[in-house]
Enzyme design. Structure first.
Site, mmCIF file in Angstrom:
data_model
loop_
_atom_site.group_PDB
_atom_site.id
_atom_site.type_symbol
_atom_site.label_atom_id
_atom_site.label_comp_id
_atom_site.label_asym_id
_atom_site.label_seq_id
_atom_site.Cartn_x
_atom_site.Cartn_y
_atom_site.Cartn_z
ATOM 1 N N HIS A 157 0.867 -1.177 0.000
ATOM 2 C CA HIS A 157 0.000 0.000 0.000
ATOM 3 C C HIS A 157 0.907 1.231 0.000
ATOM 4 O O HIS A 157 1.629 1.479 0.959
ATOM 5 C CB HIS A 157 -0.894 -0.013 1.249
ATOM 6 C CG HIS A 157 -1.742 1.217 1.389
ATOM 7 N ND1 HIS A 157 -3.114 1.195 1.289
ATOM 8 C CD2 HIS A 157 -1.410 2.512 1.612
ATOM 9 C CE1 HIS A 157 -3.575 2.436 1.440
ATOM 10 N NE2 HIS A 157 -2.554 3.248 1.639
ATOM 11 N N LYS B 67 -4.598 -0.024 8.543
ATOM 12 C CA LYS B 67 -3.169 0.247 8.741
ATOM 13 C C LYS B 67 -2.767 0.194 10.218
ATOM 14 O O LYS B 67 -3.486 0.699 11.071
ATOM 15 C CB LYS B 67 -2.848 1.639 8.189
ATOM 16 C CG LYS B 67 -3.169 1.789 6.720
ATOM 17 C CD LYS B 67 -3.335 3.249 6.334
ATOM 18 C CE LYS B 67 -3.887 3.355 4.913
ATOM 19 N NZ LYS B 67 -4.312 4.715 4.587
ATOM 20 N N GLU C 235 -4.347 6.987 -2.798
ATOM 21 C CA GLU C 235 -3.840 5.664 -2.422
ATOM 22 C C GLU C 235 -3.675 4.768 -3.637
ATOM 23 O O GLU C 235 -4.534 4.740 -4.517
ATOM 24 C CB GLU C 235 -4.793 5.004 -1.413
ATOM 25 C CG GLU C 235 -4.937 5.811 -0.133
ATOM 26 C CD GLU C 235 -5.685 5.079 0.971
ATOM 27 O OE1 GLU C 235 -5.426 5.376 2.144
ATOM 28 O OE2 GLU C 235 -6.537 4.216 0.654
ATOM 29 N N ARG D 12 -9.046 14.304 3.155
ATOM 30 C CA ARG D 12 -8.899 14.818 4.531
ATOM 31 C C ARG D 12 -7.462 14.625 4.974
ATOM 32 O O ARG D 12 -6.671 14.001 4.279
ATOM 33 C CB ARG D 12 -9.810 14.021 5.462
ATOM 34 C CG ARG D 12 -9.535 12.520 5.318
ATOM 35 C CD ARG D 12 -10.188 11.683 6.382
ATOM 36 N NE ARG D 12 -10.282 10.288 6.006
ATOM 37 C CZ ARG D 12 -9.318 9.388 6.115
ATOM 38 N NH1 ARG D 12 -8.131 9.735 6.572
ATOM 39 N NH2 ARG D 12 -9.501 8.142 5.745
HETATM 40 P P1 ADP Z 1 -10.784 1.667 2.630
HETATM 41 O O1 ADP Z 1 -11.377 2.828 1.884
HETATM 42 O O2 ADP Z 1 -11.802 0.913 3.415
HETATM 43 O O3 ADP Z 1 -9.569 2.031 3.412
HETATM 44 P P2 ADP Z 1 -9.222 0.760 0.366
HETATM 45 O O4 ADP Z 1 -9.877 0.686 -0.961
HETATM 46 O O5 ADP Z 1 -8.357 1.952 0.638
HETATM 47 O O6 ADP Z 1 -10.340 0.646 1.500
HETATM 48 O O7 ADP Z 1 -8.362 -0.559 0.634
HETATM 49 C C1 ADP Z 1 -7.790 -0.816 1.888
HETATM 50 C C2 ADP Z 1 -6.837 -1.973 1.809
HETATM 51 O O8 ADP Z 1 -7.473 -3.140 1.281
HETATM 52 C C3 ADP Z 1 -5.625 -1.774 0.923
HETATM 53 O O9 ADP Z 1 -4.595 -1.066 1.552
HETATM 54 C C4 ADP Z 1 -5.237 -3.224 0.620
HETATM 55 O O10 ADP Z 1 -4.553 -3.828 1.694
HETATM 56 C C5 ADP Z 1 -6.575 -3.898 0.498
HETATM 57 N N1 ADP Z 1 -7.013 -3.927 -0.911
HETATM 58 C C6 ADP Z 1 -7.902 -3.099 -1.493
HETATM 59 N N2 ADP Z 1 -8.074 -3.398 -2.797
HETATM 60 C C7 ADP Z 1 -7.280 -4.462 -3.056
HETATM 61 C C8 ADP Z 1 -7.000 -5.232 -4.234
HETATM 62 N N3 ADP Z 1 -7.613 -4.987 -5.389
HETATM 63 N N4 ADP Z 1 -6.102 -6.236 -4.121
HETATM 64 C C9 ADP Z 1 -5.485 -6.509 -2.942
HETATM 65 N N5 ADP Z 1 -5.698 -5.817 -1.818
HETATM 66 C C10 ADP Z 1 -6.580 -4.798 -1.853
#
Ligand code: ADP
Length: 452
Positions: free
Chosen positions: A208, A237, A275, A292
């Site tokens: 990430h 995280k 991200e 934010r």
């Molecule tokens: P949120 O908005 O709930 O924080 P995110 O879309 O930012 O969700 O995703 C959070 C985490 O989920 C990422 O940091 C990663 O660890 C995992 N993740 C999200 N999408 C994928 C994907 N396509 N493949 C693998 N892991 C993913």
């Protein structure tokens, strides 16, 4: 500049904003729920207003009460912090309609990025790579099954309105898909009031990587390099660092440029984070944007020697960016550990209660952002973040050693904390070598066990 800022939040981030305001000679207003009467943000603000009962919906999520509190105290701006209403476009709109400045992007920008399926589309239109998946929201189970079969399992089903790791489910095959699809939809509806979901290929071992962005009202956007937030539990995280041990200057510029391009496309104003997932082969994919300030902003501050919250307040007041960094100002290495009142050996069960003893770590390059003190009672109503330990060193090796000593000398008694667990992570050979991805903790369950 503003005269008086109301902070529509609690905990360490409320204190963080109060500190920035004090340095800018701006008065502050704390709001608090009945459970937070004894909180430090109430003590350190110039003015304070009780906005209701302990549950968030009766206090920190209650828009009319927050706006009334600002009006009564004569606040001319509201800082939303993170969580609660920070990414709520309706709140930003109502604040503006009351002639109060919302310290953050416009309601329109919050909406554009708050719908993750729509944000994904916008990123694609701007030439950013996204993880293969559904072109937009998926309406039916059959459509979802078809998309999953086309892109290949495993897939991840995500709430379009999602955040904080909620409303996300993985499916490893067609059999599991129907169950995961329904669960994701239900969870999304319950948590975000919308059951809309989309589908992405579930990458095997991504990191990430996110880019800190700052935009002003004069059309300028800059980025402040990356943070690596690969140490996660259930997509949330736990540890963040900057720079990423696997991002070199070329990749930094590529990801940074992509992030700036997207932020510029919507004329983004304020602090934001874009991200990405970085795959093992070096490809990076846009995932989402958070409109934010984030929990992990201090690692960027430590590496760039730049105060993101003060800048956020200044640009909201109409000031131009004080400097344009774009990636060339990193110095040394910073790591942040999130200390939670949770028990890792019991599935991270929350451990609220009375803090009986407290002694924070210190020394060169150690920063602790926290709202707790000896005698403080951690209420059961909110998230379980107790403190953020942030260290800065000339090298990653020095930062790591500093974090180990900081965690080892951090005393919090009365509640169970994640400090021993974080200490084990800081000593794990893979973390020390910088070789972790988002599945690291899944592969190393022994790290969760109490070893004392
Ligand atoms: P949120 O908005 O709930 O924080 P995110 O879309 O930012 O969700 O995703 C959070 C985490 O989920 C990422 O940091 C990663 O660890 C995992 N993740 C999200 N999408 C994928 C994907 N396509 N493949 C693998 N892991 C993913």
């Amino acid at each position: 500049m503003f005269k008086k800022v109301l902070i529509a939040n609690r905990g360490e981030i409320a204190l963080r904003v109060i500190r920035a305001c004090k340095e800018l000679s701006i008065e502050t207003v704390a709001v608090y729920s009945e459970a937070d009467r004894e909180s430090l943000h109430v003590r350190f603000a110039d003015d304070d207003v009780c906005i209701g009962r302990a549950p968030s919906r009766d206090s920190y999520l209650n828009i009319p009460r927050l706006i009334a509190a600002a009006e009564i105290t004569g606040a001319d701006a509201i800082h939303p912090g993170y969580g609660f209403l920070a990414e709520n476009a309706e709140f930003a709109e109502k604040v503006a309609a009351s002639n109060i400045t919302f310290i953050g992007p416009t309601p329109e920008q919050i909406r554009q990025m708050g719908d993750k399926a729509a944000a994904r589309k916008l990123a694609q239109q701007r030439g950013l790579a996204t993880v293969p998946g559904s072109p937009g929201p998926v309406e039916s189970m059959e459509e979802g099954q078809q998309v999953a079969a086309d892109i290949g399992f495993p897939v991840i089903i995500k709430a379009a309105a999602g955040g904080g790791g909620k409303g996300m489910r993985v499916a490893v095959d067609a059999d599991q898909f129907s169950q995961s699809f329904n669960l994701a939809k239900q969870e999304a509806l319950a948590a975000f009031g919308s059951g809309e979901v989309y589908i992405e290929k579930y990458l095997a071992r991504p990191r990430h990587i996110e880019i800190q962005i700052m935009g002003d009202t004069h059309g300028k956007v800059m980025h402040l390099c990356e943070r690596d937030c690969s140490v996660q539990r259930r997509h949330q995280k736990l540890v963040e660092e900057a720079p990423s041990p696997v991002v070199d200057q070329t990749l930094r510029e590529d990801i940074g440029d992509a992030a700036v391009k997207l932020a510029e496309a919507i004329g983004y104003v304020g602090a934001g984070t874009i991200e990405f997932l970085l795959d093992a082969d070096g490809s990076f994919y846009f995932m989402e944007m958070n409109t934010r300030i984030q929990v992990e902003h201090p690692v960027t501050e430590m590496c760039t020697n730049f105060d993101l919250v003060k800048e956020q307040i200044a640009v909201a007041a109409g000031a131009p960016l004080t400097l344009v960094l774009n990636g060339n100002r990193l110095r040394g290495h910073a790591i942040e550990c999130r200390v939670n009142a949770e028990d890792p050996s019991r599935n991270f069960q929350p451990s609220p209660g009375l803090i009986t003893a407290y002694h924070p770590p210190g020394g060169p390059g150690v920063r602790v952002d926290t709202h707790i003190y000896a005698g403080y009672t951690v209420p059961p109503y909110y998230d379980s973040l107790l403190a953020k330990v942030i260290v800065h060193g000339n090298s990653r090796t020095e930062a790591l050693a500093r974090m180990r000593q900081a965690l080892d000398s951090f005393i919090i008694e009365g509640v169970t904390t994640t400090i021993p667990f974080l200490g084990r992570v800081m000593r794990h050979p893979d973390f020390v070598a910088g070789k972790v991805d988002t599945k690291f903790l899944e592969r190393e369950p022994q790290l969760l066990k109490d070893q004392t």
